[in-house]
Motif scaffolding. Structure first.
Motif, PDB file in Angstrom:
ATOM      1  N   HIS A  46      73.150  68.188  47.181  1.00 50.32           N
ATOM      2  CA  HIS A  46      71.680  68.128  47.187  1.00 50.32           C
ATOM      3  C   HIS A  46      71.087  68.722  48.457  1.00 50.32           C
ATOM      4  CE1 HIS A  46      71.080  65.795  43.508  1.00 50.32           C
ATOM      5  NE2 HIS A  46      72.234  65.222  43.820  1.00 50.32           N
ATOM      6  N   PHE A  47      71.907  68.877  49.490  1.00 54.46           N
ATOM      7  CA  PHE A  47      71.418  69.366  50.777  1.00 54.46           C
ATOM      8  C   PHE A  47      72.038  70.700  51.178  1.00 54.46           C
ATOM      9  CE2 PHE A  47      71.546  64.734  50.688  1.00 54.46           C
ATOM     10  CZ  PHE A  47      70.210  64.442  50.896  1.00 54.46           C
ATOM     11  N   GLN A  48      72.956  71.197  50.345  1.00 54.78           N
ATOM     12  CA  GLN A  48      73.766  72.359  50.712  1.00 54.78           C
ATOM     13  C   GLN A  48      72.941  73.572  51.129  1.00 54.78           C
ATOM     14  OE1 GLN A  48      76.506  73.541  47.647  1.00 54.78           O
ATOM     15  NE2 GLN A  48      77.656  74.842  49.024  1.00 54.78           N
ATOM     16  N   TRP A  49      71.925  73.911  50.392  1.00 53.78           N
ATOM     17  CA  TRP A  49      71.193  75.147  50.677  1.00 53.78           C
ATOM     18  C   TRP A  49      69.743  74.887  51.067  1.00 53.78           C
ATOM     19  CZ3 TRP A  49      74.709  78.369  51.651  1.00 53.78           C
ATOM     20  CH2 TRP A  49      75.882  78.402  50.905  1.00 53.78           C
ATOM     21  N   CYS A  50      69.454  73.668  51.483  1.00 55.05           N
ATOM     22  CA  CYS A  50      68.087  73.390  51.923  1.00 55.05           C
ATOM     23  C   CYS A  50      68.124  72.644  53.244  1.00 55.05           C
ATOM     24  CB  CYS A  50      67.317  72.580  50.881  1.00 55.05           C
ATOM     25  SG  CYS A  50      67.787  70.862  50.772  1.00 55.05           S
ATOM     26  N   ASP A  51      67.054  72.786  53.971  1.00 53.63           N
ATOM     27  CA  ASP A  51      66.938  72.103  55.253  1.00 53.63           C
ATOM     28  C   ASP A  51      65.549  71.486  55.321  1.00 53.63           C
ATOM     29  OD1 ASP A  51      67.584  71.165  57.739  1.00 53.63           O
ATOM     30  OD2 ASP A  51      67.181  73.045  58.773  1.00 53.63           O
ATOM     31  N   LYS A  52      65.302  70.586  54.367  1.00 50.47           N
ATOM     32  CA  LYS A  52      63.980  69.974  54.260  1.00 50.47           C
ATOM     33  C   LYS A  52      63.860  68.775  55.188  1.00 50.47           C
ATOM     34  CE  LYS A  52      63.460  70.814  49.278  1.00 50.47           C
ATOM     35  NZ  LYS A  52      63.246  70.116  47.983  1.00 50.47           N
ATOM     36  N   ASP A  53      62.630  68.504  55.576  1.00 49.05           N
ATOM     37  CA  ASP A  53      62.317  67.253  56.239  1.00 49.05           C
ATOM     38  C   ASP A  53      62.233  66.175  55.157  1.00 49.05           C
ATOM     39  OD1 ASP A  53      62.173  68.209  58.880  1.00 49.05           O
ATOM     40  OD2 ASP A  53      60.115  68.927  58.552  1.00 49.05           O
ATOM     41  N   PRO A  54      62.440  64.908  55.519  1.00 47.25           N
ATOM     42  CA  PRO A  54      62.464  63.848  54.501  1.00 47.25           C
ATOM     43  C   PRO A  54      61.233  63.818  53.591  1.00 47.25           C
ATOM     44  CG  PRO A  54      63.246  62.985  56.582  1.00 47.25           C
ATOM     45  CD  PRO A  54      62.771  64.391  56.845  1.00 47.25           C
ATOM     46  N   GLU A  55      60.057  64.056  54.138  1.00 45.52           N
ATOM     47  CA  GLU A  55      58.835  63.984  53.327  1.00 45.52           C
ATOM     48  C   GLU A  55      58.698  65.147  52.340  1.00 45.52           C
ATOM     49  OE1 GLU A  55      58.005  65.991  57.211  1.00 45.52           O
ATOM     50  OE2 GLU A  55      58.871  64.063  56.706  1.00 45.52           O
ATOM     51  N   GLU A  56      59.543  66.158  52.451  1.00 45.50           N
ATOM     52  CA  GLU A  56      59.459  67.315  51.561  1.00 45.50           C
ATOM     53  C   GLU A  56      60.227  67.125  50.248  1.00 45.50           C
ATOM     54  OE1 GLU A  56      59.193  71.292  53.968  1.00 45.50           O
ATOM     55  OE2 GLU A  56      60.737  70.014  54.916  1.00 45.50           O
ATOM     56  N   PHE A  57      60.996  66.067  50.136  1.00 44.51           N
ATOM     57  CA  PHE A  57      61.749  65.818  48.908  1.00 44.51           C
ATOM     58  C   PHE A  57      60.842  65.195  47.857  1.00 44.51           C
ATOM     59  CE2 PHE A  57      65.152  66.184  51.979  1.00 44.51           C
ATOM     60  CZ  PHE A  57      66.128  66.870  51.271  1.00 44.51           C
ATOM     61  N   SER A  58      60.947  65.713  46.638  1.00 46.95           N
ATOM     62  CA  SER A  58      60.165  65.159  45.533  1.00 46.95           C
ATOM     63  C   SER A  58      60.749  63.804  45.130  1.00 46.95           C
ATOM     64  CB  SER A  58      60.206  66.104  44.335  1.00 46.95           C
ATOM     65  OG  SER A  58      61.507  66.107  43.751  1.00 46.95           O
ATOM     66  N   GLN A  59      59.970  63.060  44.369  1.00 48.97           N
ATOM     67  CA  GLN A  59      60.452  61.762  43.876  1.00 48.97           C
ATOM     68  C   GLN A  59      61.682  61.954  42.996  1.00 48.97           C
ATOM     69  OE1 GLN A  59      59.414  58.906  45.056  1.00 48.97           O
ATOM     70  NE2 GLN A  59      61.017  57.896  43.870  1.00 48.97           N
ATOM     71  N   GLU A  60      61.675  62.989  42.178  1.00 52.20           N
ATOM     72  CA  GLU A  60      62.825  63.273  41.311  1.00 52.20           C
ATOM     73  C   GLU A  60      64.079  63.572  42.143  1.00 52.20           C
ATOM     74  OE1 GLU A  60      64.284  66.517  37.941  1.00 52.20           O
ATOM     75  OE2 GLU A  60      62.151  66.369  38.423  1.00 52.20           O
ATOM     76  N   GLU A  61      63.923  64.375  43.189  1.00 52.43           N
ATOM     77  CA  GLU A  61      65.059  64.679  44.064  1.00 52.43           C
ATOM     78  C   GLU A  61      65.581  63.409  44.730  1.00 52.43           C
ATOM     79  OE1 GLU A  61      64.381  69.140  45.804  1.00 52.43           O
ATOM     80  OE2 GLU A  61      62.872  67.634  46.342  1.00 52.43           O
ATOM     81  N   LYS A  62      64.676  62.560  45.180  1.00 53.78           N
ATOM     82  CA  LYS A  62      65.077  61.312  45.823  1.00 53.78           C
ATOM     83  C   LYS A  62      65.848  60.413  44.853  1.00 53.78           C
ATOM     84  CE  LYS A  62      61.415  61.032  49.279  1.00 53.78           C
ATOM     85  NZ  LYS A  62      60.270  60.246  49.762  1.00 53.78           N
ATOM     86  N   GLU A  63      65.417  60.387  43.600  1.00 58.29           N
ATOM     87  CA  GLU A  63      66.107  59.568  42.601  1.00 58.29           C
ATOM     88  C   GLU A  63      67.521  60.090  42.344  1.00 58.29           C
ATOM     89  OE1 GLU A  63      63.488  59.336  39.206  1.00 58.29           O
ATOM     90  OE2 GLU A  63      61.968  58.254  40.375  1.00 58.29           O
ATOM     91  N   GLU A  64      67.679  61.406  42.283  1.00 61.60           N
ATOM     92  CA  GLU A  64      69.008  61.992  42.101  1.00 61.60           C
ATOM     93  C   GLU A  64      69.900  61.710  43.310  1.00 61.60           C
ATOM     94  OE1 GLU A  64      68.384  66.152  41.312  1.00 61.60           O
ATOM     95  OE2 GLU A  64      67.373  65.757  39.408  1.00 61.60           O
ATOM     96  N   ILE A  65      69.341  61.832  44.491  1.00 58.44           N
ATOM     97  CA  ILE A  65      70.077  61.557  45.726  1.00 58.44           C
ATOM     98  C   ILE A  65      70.472  60.082  45.774  1.00 58.44           C
ATOM     99  CG2 ILE A  65      69.826  61.408  48.244  1.00 58.44           C
ATOM    100  CD1 ILE A  65      68.067  64.028  47.951  1.00 58.44           C
ATOM    101  N   ALA A  66      69.538  59.208  45.388  1.00 60.48           N
ATOM    102  CA  ALA A  66      69.815  57.770  45.389  1.00 60.48           C
ATOM    103  C   ALA A  66      70.988  57.427  44.472  1.00 60.48           C
ATOM    104  CB  ALA A  66      68.574  56.987  44.968  1.00 60.48           C
ATOM    105  N   GLU A  67      71.071  58.079  43.319  1.00 61.11           N
ATOM    106  CA  GLU A  67      72.192  57.841  42.402  1.00 61.11           C
ATOM    107  C   GLU A  67      73.520  58.221  43.041  1.00 61.11           C
ATOM    108  OE1 GLU A  67      72.065  59.138  38.377  1.00 61.11           O
ATOM    109  OE2 GLU A  67      70.096  58.240  38.012  1.00 61.11           O
TER     110      GLU A  67
END
Length: 115
Positions: A46-67
């Protein structure tokens, strides 16, 4: 952030889930340790090709990461059950060890190297 429940309660829920399905025979230490690494790799994707700040993750991305984070935690908890290791106590001991290894006054002076 919800902090209700405990590590022990979660571990018991997992143990019951496994027992009801009679999966204990598959939960050998090697298999569980490998599963931790596999799930951690899936988390890293989920982080391999991005360097986002925490607030830049969508709710959907956060749910996938949480799983994926939950999968890593579940396999760690199962490994601790199988090996009869109190993960909570092990974590507290590791923090205490790191407090001695990295005293605050030295940690603040550490310089980042390699990058």
């Amino acid at each position: 952030m919800n902090t209700s429940g405990s590590l022990y309660e979660l571990q018991k829920l997992l143990d019951e889930f496994i027992a009801k399905r009679e999966w204990q025979k598959y939960h050998r230490p090697k298999n569980l340790a490998m599963s931790v690494a596999i799930e951690a790799a899936e988390l890293m994707e989920h982080f391999q090709w991005c360097d986002k700040d925490p607030e830049e993750f969508s709710q959907e991305e956060k749910e996938e990461i949480a799983e994926e984070m939950a999968d890593v935690l579940h396999f760690l908890l199962r490994l601790s059950s199988v090996l009869d290791i109190d993960l909570y106590e092990a974590s507290k001991k590791k923090i205490a060890k790191n407090e001695k290894r990295f005293p605050v006054h030295l940690a603040k002076e550490m310089k980042k190297s390699g990058c």
